[in-house]
Design an enzyme around this catalytic site. Structure first.
Site, PDB file in Angstrom:
ATOM      1  N   LYS A  98       0.794  -1.228   0.000  1.00  0.00           N
ATOM      2  CA  LYS A  98       0.000   0.000   0.000  1.00  0.00           C
ATOM      3  C   LYS A  98       0.829   1.281   0.000  1.00  0.00           C
ATOM      4  O   LYS A  98       0.383   2.305  -0.491  1.00  0.00           O
ATOM      5  CB  LYS A  98      -0.960  -0.007   1.186  1.00  0.00           C
ATOM      6  CG  LYS A  98      -2.102  -0.989   0.983  1.00  0.00           C
ATOM      7  CD  LYS A  98      -3.239  -0.718   1.933  1.00  0.00           C
ATOM      8  CE  LYS A  98      -4.458  -1.547   1.558  1.00  0.00           C
ATOM      9  NZ  LYS A  98      -4.271  -2.982   1.897  1.00  0.00           N
ATOM     10  N   GLU A 120      -9.691   6.770   3.510  1.00  0.00           N
ATOM     11  CA  GLU A 120     -10.594   5.835   4.171  1.00  0.00           C
ATOM     12  C   GLU A 120      -9.761   4.633   4.573  1.00  0.00           C
ATOM     13  O   GLU A 120      -8.756   4.332   3.941  1.00  0.00           O
ATOM     14  CB  GLU A 120     -11.697   5.392   3.196  1.00  0.00           C
ATOM     15  CG  GLU A 120     -11.309   4.264   2.227  1.00  0.00           C
ATOM     16  CD  GLU A 120     -10.240   4.646   1.186  1.00  0.00           C
ATOM     17  OE1 GLU A 120     -10.032   5.848   0.961  1.00  0.00           O
ATOM     18  OE2 GLU A 120      -9.610   3.717   0.625  1.00  0.00           O
ATOM     19  N   SER A 388       1.728  -9.802  -0.907  1.00  0.00           N
ATOM     20  CA  SER A 388       1.368  -8.381  -0.789  1.00  0.00           C
ATOM     21  C   SER A 388       1.697  -7.762   0.559  1.00  0.00           C
ATOM     22  O   SER A 388       1.896  -6.555   0.655  1.00  0.00           O
ATOM     23  CB  SER A 388      -0.127  -8.201  -1.090  1.00  0.00           C
ATOM     24  OG  SER A 388      -0.905  -9.046  -0.270  1.00  0.00           O
TER      25      SER A 388
HETATM   26  C1  LIG Z   1      -5.120  -3.984   1.536  1.00  0.00           C
HETATM   27  C2  LIG Z   1      -4.387  -5.232   1.269  1.00  0.00           C
HETATM   28  C3  LIG Z   1      -4.765  -6.108   0.226  1.00  0.00           C
HETATM   29  C4  LIG Z   1      -5.968  -5.902  -0.641  1.00  0.00           C
HETATM   30  O1  LIG Z   1      -5.954  -4.761  -1.418  1.00  0.00           O
HETATM   31  P1  LIG Z   1      -5.705  -4.769  -2.995  1.00  0.00           P
HETATM   32  O2  LIG Z   1      -6.081  -3.398  -3.411  1.00  0.00           O
HETATM   33  O3  LIG Z   1      -6.588  -5.815  -3.600  1.00  0.00           O
HETATM   34  O4  LIG Z   1      -4.281  -5.072  -3.208  1.00  0.00           O
HETATM   35  C5  LIG Z   1      -3.986  -7.233   0.000  1.00  0.00           C
HETATM   36  N1  LIG Z   1      -2.918  -7.517   0.767  1.00  0.00           N
HETATM   37  C6  LIG Z   1      -2.539  -6.716   1.781  1.00  0.00           C
HETATM   38  C7  LIG Z   1      -1.348  -7.100   2.594  1.00  0.00           C
HETATM   39  C8  LIG Z   1      -3.257  -5.554   2.077  1.00  0.00           C
HETATM   40  O5  LIG Z   1      -2.876  -4.775   3.099  1.00  0.00           O
END
Ligand SMILES: *Cc1c(COP(=O)(O)O)cnc(C)c1O
Length: 424
Positions: A98, A120, A388
């Protein structure tokens, strides 16, 4: 069938601000001018040398890019099929992808002469990333968060406050992410002169979906380069990422859209079952609608009431998906599937035990999909997975979930490749 370049189609879509029938701008009149202003500023700066230089420097020296591409040998061996490579977005500052977008948009806010940013947040991850970028660039920051989410995610509320942000509780509706987003949009309308709204995923009215995507495209670009070095070809056979709003996945997929040898797979939150309200799988129960300014697939009832969603991972728990994903689905380019809460928990444990990595519960959904697919592939195939985020934030809720399951006698099965219905 003639191959149509998806990147060319995308360039055309970007110009008109919709992806086929999806996306667009469904907002009150008062937001049209600010969105035009933002579009102009973004289009001006995204190609400018000075802006790109500043962003690249911050991504490297502050956020920790490039993130490693890691060959998970023990996981690959355990699953007994393809070679699995992890793109380590979990190693970024603040613990997830993010920050790529938060820093990009905060930098743009500075260029636009804004002194204040708002955001948000649901689980608080995007709020923390925004509060971090605001502190870094000396911007005021206000984060809207449902009071129910604030209760569930106390630690992140403290983190944001320590970073100097105001966290404003939202008491309307179900007091969760959807309500916080409504409130942030409302605030933006009234303070647009000095405020930029940093949306946290590839959602919202144009230009947000394409702008957020572009800020995350560094994920796929780096991964492609790193693969080239490691395996001497710049593409994997399969690329897998979890899909909440859809930003980390589209950031990964973008580099391979025009590479027909790469299969792209997005994994949604399958929750505890297929009934509406029990999951966040928009491609499996969603219908076309408008939510937060964009036309896309939404989990809603037959009256258009937006449904409550459920996923063990807060980051996947949102009733709509980014509009470009619906376009890529219709184009047959990306396949969407889902992993249940239990499958994600199994993915979490498997990665922890084989590789010494605690993945975020969101990312664990992508691992669950790898558990299904890797064993069916030969050992010369390469599967690229976007990790992610890191799982430190989830340790407590995993303990709670598993205690709950033990109490109910419905403990998840130990990790193993799950049976599957699809014929690939
Ligand atoms: C917020 C988040 C997501 C989901 O958001 P996307 O916009 O689909 O990437 C996925 N993995 C992590 C670690 C997150 O913090």
């Amino acid at each position: 069938m003639a191959k149509v370049s998806l990147l060319k189609q995308r360039a055309a879509a970007d110009r008109i601000g919709r992806f086929g029938d999806y996306g667009g701008r469904y907002v009150p009149e008062t937001l049209m001018a600010p969105l035009d202003e933002l579009t102009r500023a973004y289009d001006k700066h995204r190609t400018k040398r000075a802006f790109k230089r500043r962003l690249t420097d911050l991504l490297q020296d502050y956020c920790g890019r490039p993130t490693p591409l890691y060959h998970a040998k023990r996981l690959s061996e355990r699953l007994g099929g393809a070679q699995i490579y992890l793109k380590r977005e979990d190693l970024l500052h603040t613990g997830a992808h993010k920050i790529n977008n938060a820093v990009g948009q905060a930098l743009l806010a500075v260029e636009m002469g804004k002194e204040r940013v708002i955001a948000e947040t649901g689980a608080g991850q995007h709020g923390v990333a925004t509060a971090t970028a605001a502190a870094l660039l000396g911007l005021q920051c206000c984060v809207f968060m449902g009071s129910e989410d604030m209760r569930r995610q106390r630690l992140n509320v403290h983190r944001m406050r320590l970073l100097g942000a105001e966290v404003r509780p939202v008491e309307s509706g179900s007091r969760t992410l959807k309500d916080a987003t409504n409130e942030a949009l409302r605030d933006w309308v009234t303070h647009v002169r000095n405020t930029h709204y940093i949306i946290g995923s590839v959602l919202g009215p144009n230009p947000f979906p394409r702008m957020v995507r572009d800020f995350h495209s560094v994920i796929g670009i780096e991964a492609s380069r790193q693969l080239k070095k490691k395996i001497r070809r710049a593409y994997p056979d399969v690329a897998i990422a979890c899909v909440g709003g859809g930003s980390n996945s589209i950031g990964l997929f973008s580099a391979f859209l025009d590479e027909p040898r790469t299969r792209l797979i997005g994994v949604e939150g399958g929750g505890r079952g297929q009934q509406l309200g029990d999951h966040a799988a928009r491609f499996d129960g969603g219908t076309l609608g408008v939510l937060h300014g964009t036309r896309t697939l939404v989990l809603q009832d037959s009256d258009g009431q937006v449904m409550e969603t459920h996923s063990v991972s807060a980051g996947l728990d949102y009733p709509a998906v980014g509009p470009e994903h619906v376009f890529l689905h219709d184009a047959g380019r990306v396949e969407y599937t889902s992993a249940t809460d239990d499958e994600a928990l199994a993915g979490f444990h498997l990665l922890a035990e084989t590789e010494g990595i605690l993945p975020a519960l969101e990312s664990s959904h992508a691992i669950a999909e790898v558990m299904e697919r890797a064993p069916r592939l030969t050992s010369d195939k390469v599967v690229l997975v976007n990790l992610s985020g890191r799982g430190d934030k989830d340790v407590e809720s995993i303990l709670e979930e598993e205690e709950k399951r033990r109490a109910q006698g419905t403990e998840a099965e130990p990790p193993r490749p799950r049976p599957h219905g699809d014929p690939s």
